[in-house]
Design a protein around this motif. Structure first.
Motif, PDB file in Angstrom:
ATOM      1  N   UNK A   1       0.836  -1.206   0.000  1.00 41.23           N
ATOM      2  CA  UNK A   1       0.000   0.000   0.000  1.00 41.23           C
ATOM      3  C   UNK A   1       0.872   1.259   0.000  1.00 41.23           C
TER       4      UNK A   1
ATOM      5  N   UNK B   1      -3.651  -2.256  -7.922  1.00 39.28           N
ATOM      6  CA  UNK B   1      -4.629  -2.440  -6.837  1.00 39.28           C
ATOM      7  C   UNK B   1      -5.293  -3.816  -6.933  1.00 39.28           C
TER       8      UNK B   1
ATOM      9  N   UNK C   1      -5.211  -6.501  -3.870  1.00 43.99           N
ATOM     10  CA  UNK C   1      -6.411  -7.009  -3.193  1.00 43.99           C
ATOM     11  C   UNK C   1      -6.670  -8.467  -3.575  1.00 43.99           C
TER      12      UNK C   1
ATOM     13  N   UNK D   1      -4.367 -10.573  -1.537  1.00 41.54           N
ATOM     14  CA  UNK D   1      -4.721 -10.646  -0.109  1.00 41.54           C
ATOM     15  C   UNK D   1      -5.876 -11.626   0.121  1.00 41.54           C
TER      16      UNK D   1
ATOM     17  N   UNK E   1      -8.876  -2.658   5.374  1.00 46.21           N
ATOM     18  CA  UNK E   1      -8.163  -1.371   5.351  1.00 46.21           C
ATOM     19  C   UNK E   1      -7.427  -1.209   4.010  1.00 46.21           C
TER      20      UNK E   1
ATOM     21  N   UNK F   1      -8.336  -2.486   1.184  1.00 47.27           N
ATOM     22  CA  UNK F   1      -9.357  -2.212   0.159  1.00 47.27           C
ATOM     23  C   UNK F   1      -9.723  -0.726   0.185  1.00 47.27           C
ATOM     24  N   UNK F   2      -9.953  -0.196   1.376  1.00 43.25           N
ATOM     25  CA  UNK F   2     -10.374   1.205   1.503  1.00 43.25           C
ATOM     26  C   UNK F   2      -9.262   2.157   1.047  1.00 43.25           C
ATOM     27  N   UNK F   3      -8.053   1.901   1.514  1.00 47.07           N
ATOM     28  CA  UNK F   3      -6.977   2.863   1.242  1.00 47.07           C
ATOM     29  C   UNK F   3      -6.467   2.821  -0.205  1.00 47.07           C
TER      30      UNK F   3
ATOM     31  N   UNK G   1      -8.498   2.411  -2.729  1.00 42.18           N
ATOM     32  CA  UNK G   1      -9.629   2.745  -3.592  1.00 42.18           C
ATOM     33  C   UNK G   1      -9.341   3.950  -4.477  1.00 42.18           C
TER      34      UNK G   1
END
Lengths: 528, 66
Positions: free
Chosen positions: A90, A268, A272, A275, B56, B58-60, B62
């Motif tokens: 991230x 992204x 995801x 994960x 978290x 997924x949200x960050x 986005x």
């Protein structure tokens, strides 16, 4: 399960994977980025599946299941902490992706060399990666050997299994570089996940359903708590876990993947997707280990938990063969990714600087005053003539079998607990973490800091692992990371940092408009 | 082209909860849940904590866009 059925299954897998590999070809690769990074145009789904297959392999279904068999639920915490550590993507993922695109990096160590304005720093980190990753690849090979010999009661030997894996990895890597690796990875990830989940459901059902399963575990005091029966003491847990938390940035075969997605949206999807895959797969592997523990409590080696379970009557033979092939393919996919990464590093970060230095020396000897001076920046290979790129690519392909042979040699050491050897390799790569974090967040980092931390802390890890020493009860990774951090910061403070380079690099990593101009200007004005 | 919003700038507190959760994943099973030898002990704690961390992520992520 008969040997004939196993070889039939393996043959079907080889044919399907070869078809996927050949179909993945998008013309003939002529550049390093095209071959080793899929032209930086990889889609999100394929990237996620390939990232999963590269990360999870022999270690998960053999090593982690074995660790659960030996130490109980602590194995789940260890692996899920790794998964949480992938949150580092991230923070670092978009930064890697942007600088990769801006400066044309093919390898993470090339990025280090550029950022710290030192080819030596790039070469040293590349060589350190080889030292630690070849044993890691060997772990995957040993996994195949254990799997096939365990499932066939020795009818298919350890050697046949490892030879099969090496040959397949080489073929998949050579067909179309990262593209063929990623497509074969995707194919087997899907098969692996579905079949492994199905096996766990079937086994738990045969052991009396979910309640019967956990009732059985409750009869084994310590199976569902830590330290439980004593295997997972806190320091053991920390020593195993710490290297894996930083795996996503410390291990170049996965951090290199941050250069490959077509867009940030694809990055992204990769994150995801991985994960979610990782969470399900981890739970499946741990339940698998528990099932083996309930059904076969007296195995000589915990690494035999998965092969024994698959070879037992609890699992229908066709399903067991599909899972076995899935594990075999996962081992292969990890090995071919490591081989690709290491060969790109050896070519880009070790051979290329050496050949340039040699050429400069020859030019100086012949007093070629009129010819232009070779460029000083590691990233300028992207602007190099096509011929140079083709030569690099050819060399990269030649390095692949050499790395495969080295991994094969290590695999035949047949060390007992696969997970422990695998983590030792990761512990060594932990020493890369301070230079990588510093590259993006500290302008004061220097090449001397990088080189000293990687060489000294890397050597320390090797010595601790070789002698089996646990200073103050802590594992080699803990000490490696502490010493690497102290040396990187200390030596950097005592030496002069390439401030302008740091400024340009950090600006480019943030994606600002200033970054774009800096990145464009970098090849001309950056010191080396 | 790369006008993106860095997640740690837009929601630093949310990102900061990840290392906090990870520290708890080290500490809680070895202390509070040390003697809870059942499925609702460390197993469930680690699984739920990981699901929160994935959420978290997924949200960050986005707002990542080209």
């Amino acid at each position: 399960m008969t040997t004939g059925w196993i070889w039939t299954g393996v043959s079907i897998y080889v044919v399907l994977a070869l078809i996927a590999a050949v179909m993945s070809r998008a013309g003939r690769s002529t550049s390093m980025a095209d071959y080793f990074l899929g032209g930086r145009r990889m889609g999100g789904f394929v990237s996620a599946m390939s990232y999963s297959a590269t990360t999870y392999s022999a270690f998960m279904m053999i090593g982690l299941a074995g660790l659960t068999y030996a130490g109980g639920v602590g194995a789940l915490g260890f692996e899920l902490l790794y998964l949480c550590g992938v949150t580092l993507v991230l923070v670092f993922g978009p930064r890697f992706w942007r600088v990769g695109k801006a400066f044309g990096f093919v390898t993470p160590t090339e990025m280090i060399g550029h950022r710290y304005a030192s080819r030596t720093a790039g070469a040293v980190t590349a060589l350190a990666s080889c030292i630690f990753l070849i044993p890691y690849a060997a772990v995957q090979l040993a996994g195949v050997g254990y799997l096939l010999s365990g499932m066939t009661d020795g009818a298919v030997g350890f050697t046949e299994g490892t030879v099969l894996a090496v040959v397949l990895a080489l073929i998949f890597a050579l067909v179309a570089g990262l593209r063929s690796v990623a497509w074969t990875d995707s194919l087997q990830s899907v098969v692996m996940m579905l079949s492994a989940t199905l096996v766990v459901i079937v086994v738990i059902w045969q052991l009396g359903g979910v309640s019967g399963f956990f009732d059985g575990l409750a009869e084994q005091p310590g199976a569902l708590s830590v330290p439980g029966e004593g295997y997972f003491t806190f320091s053991t847990f920390l020593a195993l876990t710490l290297p894996w938390i930083f795996f996503s940035i410390s291990n170049p075969q996965v951090s290199q993947r941050l250069f490959t997605p077509n867009s940030l949206k694809d990055l992204r999807r990769m994150l995801i997707g991985f994960l979610i895959f990782g969470f399900i797969y981890t739970v499946v592997a741990v339940l698998w280990g528990f099932a083996a523990r309930l059904e076969f409590p007296d195995l000589a080696s915990s690494d035999m938990a998965t092969p024994t379970l698959l070879g037992s009557d609890l699992v229908p033979a066709p399903l067991a063969i599909i899972v076995m092939i899935g594990i075999l393919a996962a081992c292969v996919s990890t090995i071919d990714s490591i081989m690709l990464t290491l060969s790109s590093m050896v070519t880009r970060d070790v051979y290329l600087p050496l050949s340039r230095a040699r050429r400069r020396g020859a030019d100086a000897d012949q007093h070629h005053q009129t010819s232009p001076a070779p460029s000083e920046t590691p990233n300028d290979a992207g602007a190099a003539p096509q011929r140079t790129e083709s030569r690099q690519l050819m060399l990269g392909k030649l390095v692949l079998p050499v790395i495969a042979l080295l991994a094969y040699g290590f695999a035949h050491l047949q060390l007992d607990l696969i997970a422990v050897l695998s983590v030792s390799a990761s512990a060594g790569l932990l020493v890369m973490v301070p230079p990588i974090v510093g590259a993006f967040f500290w302008r004061g980092g220097t090449a001397a800091g990088v080189i000293s931390s990687v060489v000294v802390a890397g050597s320390l890890v090797l010595v601790l692992e070789y002698t089996g020493t646990r200073l103050l009860g802590q594992g080699s990774g803990v000490w490696g990371l502490l010493v690497a951090t102290a040396l990187f910061v200390g030596v950097s403070l005592a030496t002069r940092a390439p401030r302008q380079r740091a400024q340009e690099f950090i600006a480019a990593s943030g994606g600002s408009s200033r970054a774009r101009s800096a990145a464009t200007a970098a090849p001309q004005n950056s010191p080396s | 082209m790369h006008q993106t919003h860095s997640p740690h700038r837009s929601a630093p507190w949310l990102l900061a909860t990840v290392p906090l959760i990870m520290v708890l994943m080290f500490v809680v099973p070895f202390t509070l849940l040390r003697n809870v030898d059942a499925w609702y002990g460390s197993l469930t704690f680690w699984a739920v904590a990981t699901m929160v961390v994935i959420g978290i992520n997924v949200v960050l992520s986005r707002r990542w866009e080209d």
